[in-house]
Design a protein around this motif. Structure first.
Motif, PDB file in Angstrom:
ATOM      1  N   ASP A   1      -7.440   8.208  -6.645  1.00  0.00           N
ATOM      2  CA  ASP A   1      -6.581   7.303  -7.406  1.00  0.00           C
ATOM      3  C   ASP A   1      -5.929   6.280  -6.478  1.00  0.00           C
ATOM      4  OD1 ASP A   1      -5.220   6.231  -9.644  1.00  0.00           O
ATOM      5  OD2 ASP A   1      -3.511   7.565  -9.328  1.00  0.00           O
ATOM      6  N   ILE A   2      -5.402   6.746  -5.356  1.00  0.00           N
ATOM      7  CA  ILE A   2      -4.794   5.837  -4.377  1.00  0.00           C
ATOM      8  C   ILE A   2      -5.835   4.832  -3.877  1.00  0.00           C
ATOM      9  CG2 ILE A   2      -3.756   5.655  -2.081  1.00  0.00           C
ATOM     10  CD1 ILE A   2      -2.593   8.534  -2.622  1.00  0.00           C
TER      11      ILE A   2
ATOM     12  N   VAL B   1       0.841  -1.199   0.000  1.00  0.00           N
ATOM     13  CA  VAL B   1       0.000   0.000   0.000  1.00  0.00           C
ATOM     14  C   VAL B   1       0.879   1.255   0.000  1.00  0.00           C
ATOM     15  CG1 VAL B   1      -1.708   1.321   1.319  1.00  0.00           C
ATOM     16  CG2 VAL B   1      -1.971  -1.166   1.056  1.00  0.00           C
ATOM     17  N   ALA B   2       1.947   1.251   0.785  1.00  0.00           N
ATOM     18  CA  ALA B   2       2.865   2.389   0.817  1.00  0.00           C
ATOM     19  C   ALA B   2       3.439   2.663  -0.570  1.00  0.00           C
ATOM     20  CB  ALA B   2       3.992   2.140   1.812  1.00  0.00           C
ATOM     21  N   LYS B   3       3.753   1.618  -1.311  1.00  0.00           N
ATOM     22  CA  LYS B   3       4.287   1.788  -2.669  1.00  0.00           C
ATOM     23  C   LYS B   3       3.257   2.455  -3.582  1.00  0.00           C
ATOM     24  CE  LYS B   3       6.414  -0.669  -6.473  1.00  0.00           C
ATOM     25  NZ  LYS B   3       6.755  -1.940  -7.081  1.00  0.00           N
ATOM     26  N   ILE B   4       2.010   2.037  -3.489  1.00  0.00           N
ATOM     27  CA  ILE B   4       0.955   2.646  -4.310  1.00  0.00           C
ATOM     28  C   ILE B   4       0.801   4.122  -3.954  1.00  0.00           C
ATOM     29  CG2 ILE B   4      -1.550   2.701  -4.716  1.00  0.00           C
ATOM     30  CD1 ILE B   4      -1.471  -0.393  -4.560  1.00  0.00           C
ATOM     31  N   ILE B   5       0.820   4.439  -2.670  1.00  0.00           N
ATOM     32  CA  ILE B   5       0.689   5.831  -2.235  1.00  0.00           C
ATOM     33  C   ILE B   5       1.782   6.686  -2.866  1.00  0.00           C
ATOM     34  CG2 ILE B   5       0.871   7.376  -0.226  1.00  0.00           C
ATOM     35  CD1 ILE B   5      -0.403   5.032   1.420  1.00  0.00           C
ATOM     36  N   GLU B   6       3.006   6.197  -2.824  1.00  0.00           N
ATOM     37  CA  GLU B   6       4.137   6.938  -3.391  1.00  0.00           C
ATOM     38  C   GLU B   6       4.031   7.049  -4.908  1.00  0.00           C
ATOM     39  OE1 GLU B   6       7.558   4.930  -1.776  1.00  0.00           O
ATOM     40  OE2 GLU B   6       6.993   5.473   0.273  1.00  0.00           O
ATOM     41  N   GLU B   7       3.644   5.961  -5.575  1.00  0.00           N
ATOM     42  CA  GLU B   7       3.514   5.966  -7.037  1.00  0.00           C
ATOM     43  C   GLU B   7       2.453   6.954  -7.515  1.00  0.00           C
ATOM     44  OE1 GLU B   7       4.754   1.299  -7.899  1.00  0.00           O
ATOM     45  OE2 GLU B   7       2.648   1.888  -7.962  1.00  0.00           O
ATOM     46  N   CYS B   8       1.431   7.182  -6.699  1.00  0.00           N
ATOM     47  CA  CYS B   8       0.339   8.080  -7.083  1.00  0.00           C
ATOM     48  C   CYS B   8       0.675   9.550  -6.853  1.00  0.00           C
ATOM     49  CB  CYS B   8      -0.940   7.703  -6.340  1.00  0.00           C
ATOM     50  SG  CYS B   8      -1.657   6.153  -6.926  1.00  0.00           S
ATOM     51  N   GLY B   9       1.815   9.828  -6.237  1.00  0.00           N
ATOM     52  CA  GLY B   9       2.253  11.206  -6.093  1.00  0.00           C
ATOM     53  C   GLY B   9       1.951  11.872  -4.773  1.00  0.00           C
TER      54      GLY B   9
END
Length: 110
Positions: free
Chosen positions: A74-75, A20-28
């Protein structure tokens, strides 16, 4: 002066923390806060957050402040579509006002 923001909250199983942390970062998103949590929901009682030898019964709660709702949505969409079918989880968005937070508000302040 406060700055308007959106607070996305995601509560899910601790085993998904890094994903989940990776998705948060990828979404900006500029950052997030994560903490142990527990409670009861459609998938029964989860850990109260007390130390345990297994992460399979623990939950985490993410709080993410975003300047625009699209990033928060998006996240939430990416996390829910990828994980909430197979793992316990909930996501919701609240309005928030950032009072102090130089990294969120910028060098000029809120």
């Amino acid at each position: 002066m406060a700055k308007q923001a959106n607070k996305l909250v995601i509560v899910t199983e601790k085993v998904l923390l890094k994903k989940v942390a990776k998705i948060i970062e990828e979404c900006g998103a500029k950052g997030y806060t994560v903490m142990q949590s527990g409670g009861k929901g459609s998938r029964n009682v989860r850990s109260s957050g007390q130390p345990s030898s297994s992460d399979t019964e623990a939950n985490v709660k993410f709080e993410i402040l975003t300047e625009n709702r699209e990033i928060a949505e998006d996240i939430a969409d990416r996390v829910a579509l990828k994980y909430f079918k197979d793992y316990a989880g909930i996501a919701y968005i609240c309005s928030a006002e950032v009072l102090y937070g130089q990294s969120f508000c910028g060098p000029e302040g809120c």
